[in-house]
Scaffold this motif. Structure first.
Motif, mmCIF file in Angstrom:
data_model
loop_
_atom_site.group_PDB
_atom_site.id
_atom_site.type_symbol
_atom_site.label_atom_id
_atom_site.label_comp_id
_atom_site.label_asym_id
_atom_site.label_seq_id
_atom_site.Cartn_x
_atom_site.Cartn_y
_atom_site.Cartn_z
ATOM 1 N N TYR A 177 -6.209 2.002 -7.604
ATOM 2 C CA TYR A 177 -6.109 3.361 -7.087
ATOM 3 C C TYR A 177 -7.403 4.096 -7.362
ATOM 4 C CZ TYR A 177 -4.430 3.992 -11.895
ATOM 5 O OH TYR A 177 -4.280 3.957 -13.251
ATOM 6 N N VAL A 178 -7.674 5.066 -6.513
ATOM 7 C CA VAL A 178 -8.945 5.776 -6.568
ATOM 8 C C VAL A 178 -8.772 7.081 -7.325
ATOM 9 C CG1 VAL A 178 -10.808 6.751 -5.204
ATOM 10 C CG2 VAL A 178 -9.550 4.800 -4.332
ATOM 11 N N GLN A 179 -9.644 7.310 -8.289
ATOM 12 C CA GLN A 179 -9.686 8.569 -9.031
ATOM 13 C C GLN A 179 -10.999 9.255 -8.684
ATOM 14 O OE1 GLN A 179 -6.326 8.274 -11.899
ATOM 15 N NE2 GLN A 179 -6.984 9.501 -10.269
ATOM 16 N N SER A 180 -11.057 10.552 -8.890
ATOM 17 C CA SER A 180 -12.246 11.312 -8.511
ATOM 18 C C SER A 180 -13.437 11.033 -9.429
ATOM 19 C CB SER A 180 -11.949 12.809 -8.476
ATOM 20 O OG SER A 180 -11.599 13.263 -9.765
ATOM 21 N N ASP A 181 -13.157 10.512 -10.647
ATOM 22 C CA ASP A 181 -14.252 10.149 -11.550
ATOM 23 C C ASP A 181 -13.759 9.091 -12.534
ATOM 24 O OD1 ASP A 181 -12.820 11.435 -13.647
ATOM 25 O OD2 ASP A 181 -13.853 13.318 -13.291
ATOM 26 N N ASP A 182 -14.655 8.597 -13.394
ATOM 27 C CA ASP A 182 -14.285 7.510 -14.289
ATOM 28 C C ASP A 182 -13.452 7.962 -15.489
ATOM 29 O OD1 ASP A 182 -16.389 8.793 -15.526
ATOM 30 O OD2 ASP A 182 -17.550 6.988 -15.911
ATOM 31 N N GLU A 183 -13.158 9.240 -15.589
ATOM 32 C CA GLU A 183 -12.265 9.750 -16.629
ATOM 33 C C GLU A 183 -10.830 9.908 -16.110
ATOM 34 O OE1 GLU A 183 -14.127 13.372 -17.896
ATOM 35 O OE2 GLU A 183 -15.512 12.307 -19.210
ATOM 36 N N GLY A 184 -10.616 9.623 -14.828
ATOM 37 C CA GLY A 184 -9.281 9.724 -14.252
ATOM 38 C C GLY A 184 -8.861 11.134 -13.894
ATOM 39 N N PRO B 290 -3.736 7.338 -3.334
ATOM 40 C CA PRO B 290 -3.665 6.108 -2.553
ATOM 41 C C PRO B 290 -3.728 4.899 -3.497
ATOM 42 C CG PRO B 290 -5.390 7.554 -1.708
ATOM 43 C CD PRO B 290 -4.917 8.136 -2.990
ATOM 44 N N THR B 291 -2.791 3.952 -3.318
ATOM 45 C CA THR B 291 -2.675 2.822 -4.240
ATOM 46 C C THR B 291 -2.506 1.529 -3.460
ATOM 47 O OG1 THR B 291 -1.587 4.293 -5.829
ATOM 48 C CG2 THR B 291 -1.350 1.943 -6.213
ATOM 49 N N ILE B 292 -3.171 0.477 -3.929
ATOM 50 C CA ILE B 292 -3.047 -0.868 -3.360
ATOM 51 C C ILE B 292 -2.502 -1.777 -4.448
ATOM 52 C CG2 ILE B 292 -4.317 -2.865 -2.471
ATOM 53 C CD1 ILE B 292 -6.287 -0.908 -1.208
ATOM 54 N N GLU B 293 -1.430 -2.524 -4.124
ATOM 55 C CA GLU B 293 -0.854 -3.480 -5.062
ATOM 56 C C GLU B 293 -1.228 -4.898 -4.649
ATOM 57 O OE1 GLU B 293 3.414 -4.598 -7.151
ATOM 58 O OE2 GLU B 293 3.396 -3.321 -5.381
ATOM 59 N N LEU B 294 -1.640 -5.704 -5.618
ATOM 60 C CA LEU B 294 -2.010 -7.096 -5.369
ATOM 61 C C LEU B 294 -0.883 -8.036 -5.759
ATOM 62 C CD1 LEU B 294 -5.663 -7.010 -6.761
ATOM 63 C CD2 LEU B 294 -4.869 -6.565 -4.421
ATOM 64 N N MET C 6 -8.287 3.638 11.009
ATOM 65 C CA MET C 6 -8.116 4.106 9.636
ATOM 66 C C MET C 6 -9.445 4.022 8.896
ATOM 67 S SD MET C 6 -5.344 2.910 6.844
ATOM 68 C CE MET C 6 -5.189 3.776 5.307
ATOM 69 N N SER C 7 -10.273 5.019 9.091
ATOM 70 C CA SER C 7 -11.559 5.010 8.399
ATOM 71 C C SER C 7 -11.410 5.427 6.943
ATOM 72 C CB SER C 7 -12.557 5.921 9.111
ATOM 73 O OG SER C 7 -12.092 7.254 9.116
ATOM 74 N N LEU C 8 -10.245 6.010 6.598
ATOM 75 C CA LEU C 8 -9.977 6.349 5.199
ATOM 76 C C LEU C 8 -8.492 6.498 4.968
ATOM 77 C CD1 LEU C 8 -9.197 9.639 5.029
ATOM 78 C CD2 LEU C 8 -11.621 9.834 5.474
ATOM 79 N N MET C 9 -8.094 6.394 3.699
ATOM 80 C CA MET C 9 -6.733 6.704 3.265
ATOM 81 C C MET C 9 -6.888 7.834 2.261
ATOM 82 S SD MET C 9 -3.877 4.229 1.544
ATOM 83 C CE MET C 9 -2.267 4.859 1.119
ATOM 84 N N PRO C 10 -6.596 9.066 2.679
ATOM 85 C CA PRO C 10 -6.915 10.227 1.861
ATOM 86 C C PRO C 10 -5.923 10.458 0.726
ATOM 87 C CG PRO C 10 -5.759 10.938 3.798
ATOM 88 C CD PRO C 10 -5.960 9.451 3.934
ATOM 89 N N GLN C 11 -6.373 11.225 -0.256
ATOM 90 C CA GLN C 11 -5.431 11.775 -1.222
ATOM 91 C C GLN C 11 -4.573 12.788 -0.486
ATOM 92 O OE1 GLN C 11 -7.054 14.527 -4.106
ATOM 93 N NE2 GLN C 11 -8.954 14.647 -2.952
ATOM 94 N N VAL D 52 0.875 -1.171 0.000
ATOM 95 C CA VAL D 52 0.000 0.000 0.000
ATOM 96 C C VAL D 52 0.910 1.218 0.000
ATOM 97 C CG1 VAL D 52 -1.793 1.269 1.258
ATOM 98 C CG2 VAL D 52 -1.770 -1.238 1.310
ATOM 99 N N PHE D 53 0.679 2.131 -0.927
ATOM 100 C CA PHE D 53 1.555 3.287 -1.060
ATOM 101 C C PHE D 53 0.823 4.392 -1.807
ATOM 102 C CE2 PHE D 53 2.220 0.292 -4.475
ATOM 103 C CZ PHE D 53 2.190 1.070 -5.619
ATOM 104 N N TYR D 54 1.484 5.527 -1.929
ATOM 105 C CA TYR D 54 0.938 6.641 -2.705
ATOM 106 C C TYR D 54 1.647 6.710 -4.054
ATOM 107 C CZ TYR D 54 -1.782 8.532 1.133
ATOM 108 O OH TYR D 54 -2.706 8.707 2.123
ATOM 109 N N THR D 55 0.871 6.881 -5.128
ATOM 110 C CA THR D 55 1.388 7.007 -6.483
ATOM 111 C C THR D 55 1.451 8.477 -6.864
ATOM 112 O OG1 THR D 55 0.422 4.893 -7.142
ATOM 113 C CG2 THR D 55 0.957 6.422 -8.902
#
Length: 79
Positions: free
Chosen positions: A48-55, A37-41, A69-74, A24-27
């Motif tokens: 990773y989470v983007q604000s919308d489906d266009e990135g 915030p990024t999760i590697e499998l 840890m209720s959240l992992m923020p940008q 788990v790291f930041y990209t």
């Protein structure tokens, strides 16, 4: 809507079910002001989470882990 939802859920299950989180790291994306915030499998897939489906911009992972840890923020790059 449920047909489309079921299609995407099926794809996600096929690709992600049973995988293990290995990191788990930041990209840092070039041209972005946020760290994402990024999760590697275990199969090297990155989630990773983007604000919308266009990135457009980073998002925030929200969890059901209370207190710790209720959240992992940008983050902003200067943080």
């Amino acid at each position: 809507m449920s047909e489309l939802k079921n299609k995407w859920e099926k794809h996600a299950i096929e690709l992600l079910k049973g995988k293990t989180i290995t990191n788990v790291f930041y990209t840092e994306e070039q041209g972005e002001y946020h760290l994402i915030p990024t999760i590697e499998l275990d199969n090297k897939t990155l989630l990773y989470v983007q604000s919308d489906d266009e990135g457009n911009g980073a998002g925030t992972f929200h969890t059901n882990i209370e207190g710790v840890m209720s959240l992992m923020p940008q983050l902003y790059k200067e943080d």
